[in-house]
Design an enzyme around this catalytic site. Sequence first.
Site, PDB file in Angstrom:
ATOM      1  N   ILE A  89       0.863  -1.177   0.000  1.00  0.00           N
ATOM      2  CA  ILE A  89       0.000   0.000   0.000  1.00  0.00           C
ATOM      3  C   ILE A  89       0.901   1.230   0.000  1.00  0.00           C
ATOM      4  CG2 ILE A  89      -2.028  -1.087   1.043  1.00  0.00           C
ATOM      5  CD1 ILE A  89      -1.215   0.076   3.722  1.00  0.00           C
ATOM      6  N   GLN A 146       0.866   4.123   1.354  1.00  0.00           N
ATOM      7  CA  GLN A 146       1.139   4.878   2.570  1.00  0.00           C
ATOM      8  C   GLN A 146       2.087   4.165   3.544  1.00  0.00           C
ATOM      9  OE1 GLN A 146      -1.917   3.979   1.553  1.00  0.00           O
ATOM     10  NE2 GLN A 146      -3.012   5.844   1.040  1.00  0.00           N
ATOM     11  N   CYS A 147       2.430   2.941   3.275  1.00  0.00           N
ATOM     12  CA  CYS A 147       3.264   2.146   4.174  1.00  0.00           C
ATOM     13  C   CYS A 147       4.730   2.574   4.083  1.00  0.00           C
ATOM     14  CB  CYS A 147       3.126   0.671   3.817  1.00  0.00           C
ATOM     15  SG  CYS A 147       4.184  -0.422   4.774  1.00  0.00           S
ATOM     16  N   ASP A 148       5.345   2.872   5.228  1.00  0.00           N
ATOM     17  CA  ASP A 148       6.741   3.297   5.258  1.00  0.00           C
ATOM     18  C   ASP A 148       7.685   2.221   4.724  1.00  0.00           C
ATOM     19  OD1 ASP A 148       6.105   5.790   6.288  1.00  0.00           O
ATOM     20  OD2 ASP A 148       6.442   5.179   8.373  1.00  0.00           O
ATOM     21  N   ARG A 167       7.508   2.191   1.031  1.00  0.00           N
ATOM     22  CA  ARG A 167       8.245   3.355   0.509  1.00  0.00           C
ATOM     23  C   ARG A 167       9.745   3.086   0.486  1.00  0.00           C
ATOM     24  NH1 ARG A 167       4.930   7.680   3.999  1.00  0.00           N
ATOM     25  NH2 ARG A 167       3.118   7.847   2.643  1.00  0.00           N
TER      26      ARG A 167
END
Length: 114
Positions: free
Chosen positions: A7, A9-11, A14
């Site tokens: 997803i 938004q997941c660090d 990223r």
Amino acid sequence: MITLFGISQCDTVRKARKWLDANNINYTFHDFRRQGLTLEQVSAWCTELGWEKVLNKRGTTWRQLPEDTKHTVNETSVVPLLVAHPTLIKRPIIDTGSQRLVGFSETNYQQILL
């Protein structure tokens, strides 16, 4: 072709995307919150990687599940649960076509992708 599932938004996702970009590795990103997943995909991951490894028990979604659901999760019930709640999947999952990895480890990515 390499596919990175997660997803946006997941660090950890990223970090994985940043590493792939920095190493000039072509990949497709599949945001399973937006694009969804099939029972077949999730079942294959659970079979290959082990359902306990695919299931993320550290996140908010897990904590918000009813206690009876948490206590009855097993290899049979986990796949439909993960498809219904994709944020329960440990992220990211990378698929090279011949191999899949769960989570991000720079060492593992180097060994497999470089």
